[in-house]
Design a protein around this motif. Structure first.
Motif, PDB file in Angstrom:
ATOM      1  N   MET A   1     -25.104   5.426  33.485  1.00  0.00           N
ATOM      2  CA  MET A   1     -26.006   5.104  31.969  1.00  0.00           C
ATOM      3  C   MET A   1     -26.106   5.538  30.584  1.00  0.00           C
ATOM      4  SD  MET A   1     -27.927   2.448  34.169  1.00  0.00           S
ATOM      5  CE  MET A   1     -27.837   0.661  33.606  1.00  0.00           C
ATOM      6  N   ARG A   2     -26.229   5.115  29.833  1.00  0.00           N
ATOM      7  CA  ARG A   2     -26.983   6.205  28.772  1.00  0.00           C
ATOM      8  C   ARG A   2     -27.944   5.443  27.919  1.00  0.00           C
ATOM      9  NH1 ARG A   2     -24.381   6.528  22.465  1.00  0.00           N
ATOM     10  NH2 ARG A   2     -26.271   8.253  21.668  1.00  0.00           N
ATOM     11  N   LEU A   3     -29.439   6.128  28.354  1.00  0.00           N
ATOM     12  CA  LEU A   3     -31.229   5.089  27.867  1.00  0.00           C
ATOM     13  C   LEU A   3     -31.366   6.790  27.327  1.00  0.00           C
ATOM     14  CD1 LEU A   3     -31.488   6.029  31.734  1.00  0.00           C
ATOM     15  CD2 LEU A   3     -30.878   3.932  30.900  1.00  0.00           C
ATOM     16  N   CYS A   4     -31.860   5.698  26.588  1.00  0.00           N
ATOM     17  CA  CYS A   4     -32.884   6.657  25.501  1.00  0.00           C
ATOM     18  C   CYS A   4     -34.549   6.806  25.636  1.00  0.00           C
ATOM     19  CB  CYS A   4     -33.007   6.169  24.302  1.00  0.00           C
ATOM     20  SG  CYS A   4     -33.706   6.946  23.049  1.00  0.00           S
ATOM     21  N   PHE A   5     -34.573   7.752  25.958  1.00  0.00           N
ATOM     22  CA  PHE A   5     -36.300   8.082  26.794  1.00  0.00           C
ATOM     23  C   PHE A   5     -37.257   8.382  25.685  1.00  0.00           C
ATOM     24  CE2 PHE A   5     -34.887   7.485  30.728  1.00  0.00           C
ATOM     25  CZ  PHE A   5     -36.413   8.092  32.203  1.00  0.00           C
ATOM     26  N   LEU A   6     -38.270   7.691  24.838  1.00  0.00           N
ATOM     27  CA  LEU A   6     -39.576   7.723  23.812  1.00  0.00           C
ATOM     28  C   LEU A   6     -40.421   8.784  24.393  1.00  0.00           C
ATOM     29  CD1 LEU A   6     -39.077   4.632  22.164  1.00  0.00           C
ATOM     30  CD2 LEU A   6     -38.097   6.294  20.773  1.00  0.00           C
ATOM     31  N   VAL A   7     -40.472   9.989  23.822  1.00  0.00           N
ATOM     32  CA  VAL A   7     -41.927  10.865  24.566  1.00  0.00           C
ATOM     33  C   VAL A   7     -42.614  11.068  23.636  1.00  0.00           C
ATOM     34  CG1 VAL A   7     -41.813  13.105  26.107  1.00  0.00           C
ATOM     35  CG2 VAL A   7     -39.563  11.492  26.042  1.00  0.00           C
ATOM     36  N   GLU A   8     -43.214  11.441  23.347  1.00  0.00           N
ATOM     37  CA  GLU A   8     -44.661  11.010  22.825  1.00  0.00           C
ATOM     38  C   GLU A   8     -44.651  12.658  22.806  1.00  0.00           C
ATOM     39  OE1 GLU A   8     -45.582  10.147  19.435  1.00  0.00           O
ATOM     40  OE2 GLU A   8     -46.195   8.513  20.728  1.00  0.00           O
ATOM     41  N   ASP A  32     -30.852  10.478  26.242  1.00  0.00           N
ATOM     42  CA  ASP A  32     -31.105  10.946  24.245  1.00  0.00           C
ATOM     43  C   ASP A  32     -32.913  10.730  25.063  1.00  0.00           C
ATOM     44  OD1 ASP A  32     -28.394  10.848  24.116  1.00  0.00           O
ATOM     45  OD2 ASP A  32     -28.727   8.982  23.499  1.00  0.00           O
ATOM     46  N   VAL A  33     -33.420  12.141  24.176  1.00  0.00           N
ATOM     47  CA  VAL A  33     -34.690  12.000  24.046  1.00  0.00           C
ATOM     48  C   VAL A  33     -35.173  11.916  23.107  1.00  0.00           C
ATOM     49  CG1 VAL A  33     -36.869  13.358  24.429  1.00  0.00           C
ATOM     50  CG2 VAL A  33     -35.039  13.301  26.001  1.00  0.00           C
ATOM     51  N   VAL A  34     -35.908  11.612  22.561  1.00  0.00           N
ATOM     52  CA  VAL A  34     -36.828  10.964  20.867  1.00  0.00           C
ATOM     53  C   VAL A  34     -38.274  11.084  20.970  1.00  0.00           C
ATOM     54  CG1 VAL A  34     -36.954   9.398  18.677  1.00  0.00           C
ATOM     55  CG2 VAL A  34     -34.767   9.037  20.282  1.00  0.00           C
ATOM     56  N   ARG A  35     -38.032  11.977  19.645  1.00  0.00           N
ATOM     57  CA  ARG A  35     -39.813  12.371  20.074  1.00  0.00           C
ATOM     58  C   ARG A  35     -40.530  12.026  18.772  1.00  0.00           C
ATOM     59  NH1 ARG A  35     -37.308  17.212  22.848  1.00  0.00           N
ATOM     60  NH2 ARG A  35     -38.505  17.351  24.417  1.00  0.00           N
ATOM     61  N   PRO A  36     -40.645  10.874  18.443  1.00  0.00           N
ATOM     62  CA  PRO A  36     -41.142   9.927  17.458  1.00  0.00           C
ATOM     63  C   PRO A  36     -42.563  10.229  16.818  1.00  0.00           C
ATOM     64  CG  PRO A  36     -41.864   8.857  19.702  1.00  0.00           C
ATOM     65  CD  PRO A  36     -41.475   9.938  20.039  1.00  0.00           C
ATOM     66  N   LYS A  58     -43.235   6.553  26.861  1.00  0.00           N
ATOM     67  CA  LYS A  58     -43.949   7.516  27.326  1.00  0.00           C
ATOM     68  C   LYS A  58     -44.897   8.393  26.458  1.00  0.00           C
ATOM     69  CE  LYS A  58     -47.018   9.727  30.048  1.00  0.00           C
ATOM     70  NZ  LYS A  58     -47.372   8.954  31.400  1.00  0.00           N
ATOM     71  N   THR A  59     -45.681   7.042  25.861  1.00  0.00           N
ATOM     72  CA  THR A  59     -46.506   7.846  25.055  1.00  0.00           C
ATOM     73  C   THR A  59     -47.604   7.176  24.480  1.00  0.00           C
ATOM     74  OG1 THR A  59     -45.982   5.730  23.584  1.00  0.00           O
ATOM     75  CG2 THR A  59     -43.681   7.115  23.204  1.00  0.00           C
ATOM     76  N   VAL A  60     -49.161   8.169  24.032  1.00  0.00           N
ATOM     77  CA  VAL A  60     -50.097   8.183  24.195  1.00  0.00           C
ATOM     78  C   VAL A  60     -50.029   6.319  23.005  1.00  0.00           C
ATOM     79  CG1 VAL A  60     -50.591  10.496  23.220  1.00  0.00           C
ATOM     80  CG2 VAL A  60     -50.187   9.210  22.094  1.00  0.00           C
ATOM     81  N   SER A  61     -51.395   6.192  23.395  1.00  0.00           N
ATOM     82  CA  SER A  61     -51.879   4.460  22.700  1.00  0.00           C
ATOM     83  C   SER A  61     -51.755   4.773  21.294  1.00  0.00           C
ATOM     84  CB  SER A  61     -52.979   4.346  23.622  1.00  0.00           C
ATOM     85  OG  SER A  61     -53.240   3.068  23.992  1.00  0.00           O
ATOM     86  N   GLY A  62     -51.579   4.007  20.775  1.00  0.00           N
ATOM     87  CA  GLY A  62     -51.589   3.741  19.261  1.00  0.00           C
ATOM     88  C   GLY A  62     -50.721   5.076  18.556  1.00  0.00           C
TER      89      GLY A  62
END
Length: 301
Positions: A1-8, A32-36, A58-62
């Motif tokens: 599978m191909r997954l995207c993780f949003l990591v703050e 794939d890791v994206v650091r928004p 997986k990010t902080v609130s706000g």
């Protein structure tokens, strides 16, 4: 599978979710890791519908991660957790309204847009626990002993945005944290951010049937699959004092593999097994959200 993780950026070097990402990669999946919080985001092109089987937040609130997750959900991509569910618990004022309306044991909750409006809370409700409605990890949680003490804290509370206030009752100084992953519940005990004690280490504890039932109800009420619940054992019974989407899962045995399997199962199933509660209308939220239980303990990540 191909997954995207949003990591703050706040979690860039944390074991959770990095250990989960390593586990998924070891199993042969592409992550794939994206650091928004640390990237220039071209929003008109950032979401490519069909490019990933699921997006995980997986990010902080706000932080900006939830905006990206909601964009992915709008494009028809599976998200973990459900993007609407995350929004529903990250706003603690909204979470109080949703939870109490669905029968969760929550404390009375006041919400104010400006800290000076807390002067209107009846003196009989003190001491109060005051914290930002979008807070996390115990940030800016204050135990306010009296209206006089509130006056001294008003400059500190300025700039925190929407605030919530809840009555406090004496307690043991520890909270029960229940982690939900893959349909299983795991309980730990840890010190409350209101009663920091370096000698108290988070440890696994038995999960009572009563607390387990409440923790399971939390998932159903908010539509969460991976989550944590902070529970205070008050004089009138257990009270839910915080709900976190995608927490640390500390003390959960083989946590990385358990979370990784849960993510894969949700991705294959096309989304949450839970259905988020409908959002009550009209807005704004009422100043006071009544409850039958008057106790509050802590705040967690």
């Amino acid at each position: 599978m191909r997954l995207c993780f949003l990591v703050e950026e706040h979690y860039r070097h944390d074991g959770m979710p990095n250990e989960v990402i390593r586990q998924l990669t070891a199993w042969g999946h592409r992550v794939d890791v994206v650091r928004p919080g640390g990237s220039l985001l071209r929003m008109t092109e950032v979401v490519d519908a069909g490019a990933h089987d699921a997006w995980v937040l997986k990010t902080v609130s706000g932080g900006p991660g939830l905006t990206l997750l909601e964009a992915a959900a709008a494009a028809g991509t599976t998200t973990v957790n459900d993007a609407r569910s995350i929004r529903g618990v990250r706003d603690k004022a909204l979470a109080a309204a949703l939870g109490r309306g669905r029968g969760l044991p929550l404390p009375p909750t006041y919400a104010v847009a400006r800290p000076e409006l807390l002067r209107e809370v009846p003196a009989a409700e003190y001491p109060l626990v005051v914290k930002p409605a979008d807070g996390s990890s115990g940030r800016a949680v204050h135990l306010v002993s009296s209206p006089e003490r509130l006056e001294t804290l008003l400059p500190v509370l300025a700039g925190e945005g929407l605030l919530i206030a809840q009555p406090y009752v004496p307690n043991s100084g520890t909270d029960i944290k229940v982690y939900a992953v893959g349909g299983e519940l795991f309980a730990t005990e840890r010190c409350s951010p209101l009663h920091p004690d370096p000698s108290v280490r988070e440890r696994r504890v038995p999960l009572s049937a009563e607390v387990a039932a409440i923790a399971a109800q939390v998932g159903s009420v908010y539509g969460l699959d991976l989550y944590g619940v902070d529970v205070l054992l008050g004089p009138d019974g257990p009270v839910v004092v915080d709900v976190n989407d995608f927490p640390s899962f500390r003390q959960v045995p083989d946590a990385a593999a358990r979370v990784a399997r849960a993510v894969l199962e949700l991705a294959r199933a096309g989304g949450s097994a839970q259905q988020p509660a409908p959002v009550p209308l009209p807005y704004p939220l009422p100043l006071s959200i009544p409850a039958q239980v008057s106790a509050v303990g802590g705040d967690g990540a």
